[in-house]
Design a protein around this motif. Structure first.
Motif, PDB file in Angstrom:
ATOM      1  N   ALA A  73     -17.486 -25.508  -6.418  1.00  0.00           N
ATOM      2  CA  ALA A  73     -18.037 -26.663  -5.459  1.00  0.00           C
ATOM      3  C   ALA A  73     -19.427 -26.449  -5.734  1.00  0.00           C
ATOM      4  CB  ALA A  73     -17.644 -26.448  -4.147  1.00  0.00           C
ATOM      5  N   LYS A  74     -19.957 -25.214  -6.138  1.00  0.00           N
ATOM      6  CA  LYS A  74     -21.511 -25.281  -6.636  1.00  0.00           C
ATOM      7  C   LYS A  74     -21.742 -25.699  -8.086  1.00  0.00           C
ATOM      8  CE  LYS A  74     -23.666 -22.871  -2.953  1.00  0.00           C
ATOM      9  NZ  LYS A  74     -25.346 -22.842  -2.788  1.00  0.00           N
ATOM     10  N   THR A  75     -20.712 -25.206  -8.905  1.00  0.00           N
ATOM     11  CA  THR A  75     -20.963 -25.763 -10.255  1.00  0.00           C
ATOM     12  C   THR A  75     -20.821 -27.070 -10.587  1.00  0.00           C
ATOM     13  OG1 THR A  75     -19.630 -23.780 -10.710  1.00  0.00           O
ATOM     14  CG2 THR A  75     -20.295 -24.929 -12.607  1.00  0.00           C
ATOM     15  N   ALA A  76     -20.143 -27.867  -9.631  1.00  0.00           N
ATOM     16  CA  ALA A  76     -19.950 -29.140  -9.463  1.00  0.00           C
ATOM     17  C   ALA A  76     -21.077 -30.081  -9.446  1.00  0.00           C
ATOM     18  CB  ALA A  76     -18.710 -29.626  -8.594  1.00  0.00           C
ATOM     19  N   ALA A  77     -22.064 -29.601  -8.930  1.00  0.00           N
ATOM     20  CA  ALA A  77     -23.201 -29.868  -8.496  1.00  0.00           C
ATOM     21  C   ALA A  77     -24.156 -29.898  -9.935  1.00  0.00           C
ATOM     22  CB  ALA A  77     -24.101 -29.530  -7.486  1.00  0.00           C
ATOM     23  N   LEU A  78     -23.893 -29.074 -10.674  1.00  0.00           N
ATOM     24  CA  LEU A  78     -24.544 -28.856 -12.000  1.00  0.00           C
ATOM     25  C   LEU A  78     -23.679 -29.992 -12.754  1.00  0.00           C
ATOM     26  CD1 LEU A  78     -24.993 -25.165 -12.568  1.00  0.00           C
ATOM     27  CD2 LEU A  78     -26.575 -26.687 -11.558  1.00  0.00           C
ATOM     28  N   ILE A  79     -22.475 -30.027 -12.815  1.00  0.00           N
ATOM     29  CA  ILE A  79     -21.836 -30.949 -13.727  1.00  0.00           C
ATOM     30  C   ILE A  79     -22.130 -32.573 -13.345  1.00  0.00           C
ATOM     31  CG2 ILE A  79     -19.302 -31.813 -14.198  1.00  0.00           C
ATOM     32  CD1 ILE A  79     -18.302 -29.176 -13.486  1.00  0.00           C
ATOM     33  N   LYS A  80     -22.307 -32.754 -12.047  1.00  0.00           N
ATOM     34  CA  LYS A  80     -22.802 -34.055 -11.645  1.00  0.00           C
ATOM     35  C   LYS A  80     -24.168 -34.534 -12.439  1.00  0.00           C
ATOM     36  CE  LYS A  80     -23.657 -36.842  -7.736  1.00  0.00           C
ATOM     37  NZ  LYS A  80     -23.506 -36.793  -6.072  1.00  0.00           N
ATOM     38  N   THR A  81     -25.315 -33.400 -12.253  1.00  0.00           N
ATOM     39  CA  THR A  81     -26.435 -33.726 -12.867  1.00  0.00           C
ATOM     40  C   THR A  81     -26.392 -33.913 -14.450  1.00  0.00           C
ATOM     41  OG1 THR A  81     -27.502 -32.479 -11.170  1.00  0.00           O
ATOM     42  CG2 THR A  81     -28.534 -32.492 -13.106  1.00  0.00           C
ATOM     43  N   ALA A  82     -25.575 -33.049 -15.071  1.00  0.00           N
ATOM     44  CA  ALA A  82     -25.660 -33.105 -16.574  1.00  0.00           C
ATOM     45  C   ALA A  82     -24.893 -34.326 -16.976  1.00  0.00           C
ATOM     46  CB  ALA A  82     -24.717 -31.843 -16.754  1.00  0.00           C
ATOM     47  N   ARG A  83     -24.022 -34.816 -16.293  1.00  0.00           N
ATOM     48  CA  ARG A  83     -23.162 -36.175 -16.840  1.00  0.00           C
ATOM     49  C   ARG A  83     -24.179 -37.224 -16.567  1.00  0.00           C
ATOM     50  NH1 ARG A  83     -17.161 -34.930 -14.200  1.00  0.00           N
ATOM     51  NH2 ARG A  83     -16.413 -34.410 -15.884  1.00  0.00           N
ATOM     52  N   ALA A  84     -24.962 -37.430 -15.430  1.00  0.00           N
ATOM     53  CA  ALA A  84     -25.965 -38.248 -15.072  1.00  0.00           C
ATOM     54  C   ALA A  84     -27.033 -38.311 -16.133  1.00  0.00           C
ATOM     55  CB  ALA A  84     -26.766 -37.994 -13.761  1.00  0.00           C
ATOM     56  N   MET A 121      -6.687 -24.343  -7.065  1.00  0.00           N
ATOM     57  CA  MET A 121      -7.906 -24.408  -8.200  1.00  0.00           C
ATOM     58  C   MET A 121      -7.652 -25.694  -9.181  1.00  0.00           C
ATOM     59  SD  MET A 121      -9.899 -22.211  -9.292  1.00  0.00           S
ATOM     60  CE  MET A 121     -11.141 -23.491  -9.735  1.00  0.00           C
ATOM     61  N   MET A 122      -6.214 -26.289  -9.250  1.00  0.00           N
ATOM     62  CA  MET A 122      -6.175 -27.292 -10.259  1.00  0.00           C
ATOM     63  C   MET A 122      -6.775 -28.290  -9.255  1.00  0.00           C
ATOM     64  SD  MET A 122      -4.887 -26.117 -12.771  1.00  0.00           S
ATOM     65  CE  MET A 122      -4.322 -24.274 -13.051  1.00  0.00           C
ATOM     66  N   ALA A 123      -6.590 -28.458  -7.861  1.00  0.00           N
ATOM     67  CA  ALA A 123      -6.892 -29.633  -6.951  1.00  0.00           C
ATOM     68  C   ALA A 123      -8.424 -29.883  -7.127  1.00  0.00           C
ATOM     69  CB  ALA A 123      -6.679 -29.426  -5.731  1.00  0.00           C
ATOM     70  N   ALA A 124      -9.238 -28.892  -7.195  1.00  0.00           N
ATOM     71  CA  ALA A 124     -10.499 -28.812  -7.276  1.00  0.00           C
ATOM     72  C   ALA A 124     -11.064 -29.249  -8.660  1.00  0.00           C
ATOM     73  CB  ALA A 124     -11.254 -27.370  -7.023  1.00  0.00           C
ATOM     74  N   MET A 125     -10.302 -28.773  -9.651  1.00  0.00           N
ATOM     75  CA  MET A 125     -10.679 -29.210 -11.014  1.00  0.00           C
ATOM     76  C   MET A 125     -10.381 -30.996 -11.444  1.00  0.00           C
ATOM     77  SD  MET A 125      -9.573 -25.833 -13.081  1.00  0.00           S
ATOM     78  CE  MET A 125     -10.055 -26.237 -14.690  1.00  0.00           C
ATOM     79  N   VAL A 352     -28.465 -25.030  -6.287  1.00  0.00           N
ATOM     80  CA  VAL A 352     -27.742 -26.309  -6.019  1.00  0.00           C
ATOM     81  C   VAL A 352     -26.889 -26.009  -4.449  1.00  0.00           C
ATOM     82  CG1 VAL A 352     -27.623 -26.980  -8.269  1.00  0.00           C
ATOM     83  CG2 VAL A 352     -25.832 -25.516  -7.239  1.00  0.00           C
ATOM     84  N   GLU A 353     -26.387 -27.244  -3.853  1.00  0.00           N
ATOM     85  CA  GLU A 353     -25.509 -27.135  -2.879  1.00  0.00           C
ATOM     86  C   GLU A 353     -24.288 -27.410  -3.358  1.00  0.00           C
ATOM     87  OE1 GLU A 353     -26.498 -26.176   0.055  1.00  0.00           O
ATOM     88  OE2 GLU A 353     -28.703 -25.556  -0.535  1.00  0.00           O
ATOM     89  N   ALA A 354     -23.323 -27.058  -2.643  1.00  0.00           N
ATOM     90  CA  ALA A 354     -21.845 -27.271  -3.021  1.00  0.00           C
ATOM     91  C   ALA A 354     -21.623 -28.918  -2.754  1.00  0.00           C
ATOM     92  CB  ALA A 354     -20.862 -26.423  -2.019  1.00  0.00           C
ATOM     93  N   GLU A 355     -20.890 -29.148  -3.653  1.00  0.00           N
ATOM     94  CA  GLU A 355     -20.380 -30.675  -3.619  1.00  0.00           C
ATOM     95  C   GLU A 355     -19.067 -30.765  -2.388  1.00  0.00           C
ATOM     96  OE1 GLU A 355     -21.036 -33.796  -5.506  1.00  0.00           O
ATOM     97  OE2 GLU A 355     -22.857 -32.621  -5.389  1.00  0.00           O
ATOM     98  N   ALA A 356     -19.387 -31.517  -1.693  1.00  0.00           N
ATOM     99  CA  ALA A 356     -18.611 -31.503  -0.497  1.00  0.00           C
ATOM    100  C   ALA A 356     -17.087 -32.293  -0.933  1.00  0.00           C
ATOM    101  CB  ALA A 356     -18.975 -32.686   0.596  1.00  0.00           C
ATOM    102  N   ALA A 357     -17.158 -33.199  -1.969  1.00  0.00           N
ATOM    103  CA  ALA A 357     -15.914 -33.734  -2.308  1.00  0.00           C
ATOM    104  C   ALA A 357     -14.876 -32.764  -2.856  1.00  0.00           C
ATOM    105  CB  ALA A 357     -15.931 -34.872  -3.354  1.00  0.00           C
TER     106      ALA A 357
END
Length: 657
Positions: A73-84, A121-125, A352-357
């Motif tokens: 959920a925290k790494t997701a914030a990095l993923i979001k930024t990297a995609r942007a 794990m799969m649901a989050a991914m 980063v903060e955890a991605e709520a979604a």
């Protein structure tokens, strides 16, 4: 994809030849010809996670508290930024998904999975739109059936090229071709064909032989790459290797557990995602290995990344692709591992903060896991505490040794050359006061034992190892451990503190499977750094195996942890060169599984070690918890002797015969 690896013999692929020919023709056409259009260029970003181990939430289930160093959920914030930052981005995972945290155990041992259900794990991914993943060694810890149900819920394909069923058919697809529409630097749409191949350590056949024997088989990682990549190379513009295997130097012998550096020499591979070792690359973890550029992030010139573990980092590989008349080539690249936190003044500072979604996808299972770790998974017949761990055989050390023996023995039994060796177990007390204060002791009450109680017994995320040593090395190992004691002078009658407070308690190894006595009237053979300083001194006396004096030439297996086996503490016989079993599981996880299987544990110390008696009366003292008096072990000749500074309690130890 064309690329000239640095510090390696260049290879020439079909695509490189075509691209080179096209470039030569272009140069020839420049003289007296109209200006040619600039070749298309694409910025492609490849993102990767690895070794997530069912860590979605930023939470330490063992300690039952939030943890800013972990969580997808925290790494997701990095993923979001990297995609942007880079719209042409593709996200991969490098394995070890469904096991490694109490949430994984909850799903496997308690809730279970049925057809149509989705593993958390799969649901989050799935919420993060992964393009492809591979299998890690821990995917097999719960058996093939559970793995199958888990993968069925993944919204992305999984590949693995060096794992097959007994009949030779693949368990999952060995390779995959991803067709991706991307936008080039001029704003035009381009089509890229990205080939993906995956690998798992072949050692899974040892580590999980109970689940895998007679069902699947593995092959060497490099051999599998050489088998599949030539055909994949013909179909694709770019090849990405998802290698759940680490980075080690040295000459290739075949069958390596950590084969990523050897894999980088296989022609055709353009990018390697590596993992398994729970380290970070690029970075200092792999500095000094020939063929490894730990600053640039290359293995024999091939861009590579290792993104830590438990969601601690996001691997980022940026490629500058240039299209010629006959194909694409890598014109440049950059590699980094982005962290979700940093440390300042020894404090964790989240970045980063955890991605709520993403967190929302696992909320129900997270809550259920909290209830799971807080409820009993077994029972302790007697209290497990470390109040007297430095002066007597102790239950907090005993349970660790028992679990390590339970785990290593069946693995060793499958390995020729090791299956007939006696197995010993080395374990040390962790929570024993010191700088941690008078409350820093293991204290698990008799009765129900919960998973979180295991963290009170075993603090560190070490993994299990076994070393092959001689009887002489066992003796020296114990001599090094005995350095925790100050020398006791039999001629003195004044108070003599026994414990050297500067000696870390985690370096006080007790070795179960042998019996011995410690003569503290002798000087320590080793100093605090493990250097031999008193070659004529011998504190370890009456060392026996099966009641007979230990033969110094006899070979033994010693179960321990990766820190000790790899040289931590500078112990004789444990410098990394004697490791014969590198198990994938953490010592803490092994203790949990041991408790689950045993149902009732009774780690009563077997008193395999003792102090050699001192003939003259001496006044020997040690300090411990103020709660220790209520837990004084039977047979230990110790008595309260008042208060000690810092809130500790002083005890007097009788060393007479």
């Amino acid at each position: 994809m064309s690329r000239e690896p640095a510090n390696a013999v260049p290879h020439v692929s079909r695509r490189a030849v075509l691209a080179g020919a096209g470039a030569a023709a272009a140069v020839a056409a420049l003289d007296g010809s109209p200006a040619m259009a600039q070749p298309a260029r694409v910025k492609l970003r490849l993102l990767g996670t690895t070794d997530l181990h069912v860590n979605v939430m930023p939470y330490d289930y063992y300690r039952d508290k939030p943890d800013d160093t972990v969580g997808l959920a925290k790494t997701a914030a990095l993923i979001k930024t990297a995609r942007a930052e880079a719209p042409n981005a593709v996200l991969f995972d490098n394995g070890d998904l469904i096991q490694g945290s109490p949430m994984g155990d909850y799903m496997a041992y308690r809730k279970g999975l049925k057809a149509g259900e989705v593993h958390p794990m799969m649901a989050a991914m799935n919420a993060l739109d992964y393009s492809c993943g591979t299998l890690g060694n821990h995917e097999f810890n719960y058996g093939l059936s559970f793995l199958g149900f888990s993968l069925a819920g993944a919204g992305f394909p999984v590949v693995c090229a060096n794992l097959h069923k007994i009949d030779g058919s693949p368990l999952v697809k060995p390779t995959l071709v991803l067709d991706r529409d991307v936008v080039d630097e001029a704003g035009n749409k381009q089509r890229l064909r990205i080939g993906v191949i995956g690998f798992v350590p072949p050692q899974i056949m040892q580590w999980d032989q109970g689940h895998l024997a007679g069902k699947v088989q593995t092959t060497d990682i490099v051999d599998a790459a050489r088998k599949y990549i030539p055909e994949l190379d013909k179909q694709c513009d770019l090849i990405v290797a998802l290698c759940h295997s680490g980075i080690e130097g040295g000459e290739r012998k075949g069958g390596e557990e950590n084969a990523a550096l050897h894999l980088s020499r296989v022609p055709g591979i353009d990018v390697i995602f590596t993992g398994h070792q729970h380290k970070v690359f690029p970075g200092k973890d792999f500095a000094g290995i020939p063929g490894v550029d730990s600053d640039k992030g290359t293995l024999n010139g091939v861009p590579a990344v290792m993104a830590g573990f438990w969601g601690s980092h996001l691997g980022v590989v940026d490629l500058d692709l240039q299209k010629g008349p006959d194909g694409w080539k890598v014109a440049g690249f950059a590699v980094e591992a982005r962290p979700i936190y940093e440390r300042k003044d020894r404090q964790v500072v989240p970045r980063v903060e955890a991605e709520a979604a993403v967190a929302a996808t696992v909320k129900a299972d997270h809550d259920a896991t909290l209830a799971y770790v807080r409820e009993p998974v077994g029972e302790a017949r007697n209290p497990i505490n470390s109040y007297f761990a430095l002066v007597a055989d102790d239950p907090s050390v005993q349970v660790v040794s028992q679990a390590q023996l339970w785990y290593i023995r069946p693995i060793a039994a499958t390995m020729p050359g090791l299956n007939d060796l006696p197995v010993l177990s080395a374990a040390a007390p962790f929570k024993c006061g010191g700088r941690g204060g008078p409350d820093y002791y293991t204290d698990v009450k008799a009765g129900p034992i919960a998973i979180k109680d295991v963290a009170d017994i075993y603090l560190y995320p070490n993994t299990v190892r076994a070393v092959k040593v001689t009887g002489a090395q066992v003796r020296e190992w114990l001599e090094r451990s005995a350095g925790i004691f100050r020398r006791i002078d039999p001629a003195r009658t004044d108070e003599q503190p026994l414990i050297d407070e500067g000696f870390p308690t985690y370096n006080f190894d007790v070795i179960d499977g042998v019996t011995y006595a410690i003569d503290v009237t002798q000087p320590s053979r080793y100093d605090g750094n493990g250097k031999l300083v008193a070659p004529d001194a011998r504190r370890i006396v009456d060392l026996r195996f099966n009641g007979l004096p230990v033969d110094e030439k006899q070979a033994f297996l010693v179960a321990t942890n990766n820190y000790r086996a790899g040289g931590g503490g500078n112990f004789p016989g444990a410098d990394g060169s004697t490791v014969v079993i590198e198990a994938p599981d953490t010592n803490r996880d092994v203790i949990v599984r041991y408790v689950v299987e045993q149902k009732v544990i009774d780690p009563v110390p077997d008193n395999n070690w003792r102090f050699a008696p001192v003939a003259a009366p001496v006044n020997v003292t040690f300090v411990t918890s103020p709660h220790a008096a209520k837990a004084l072990p039977k047979g230990l000749k110790a008595a309260p002797a008042g208060d000690a500074p810092g809130g500790f309690a002083k005890f007097r130890l009788d060393l007479s015969a």
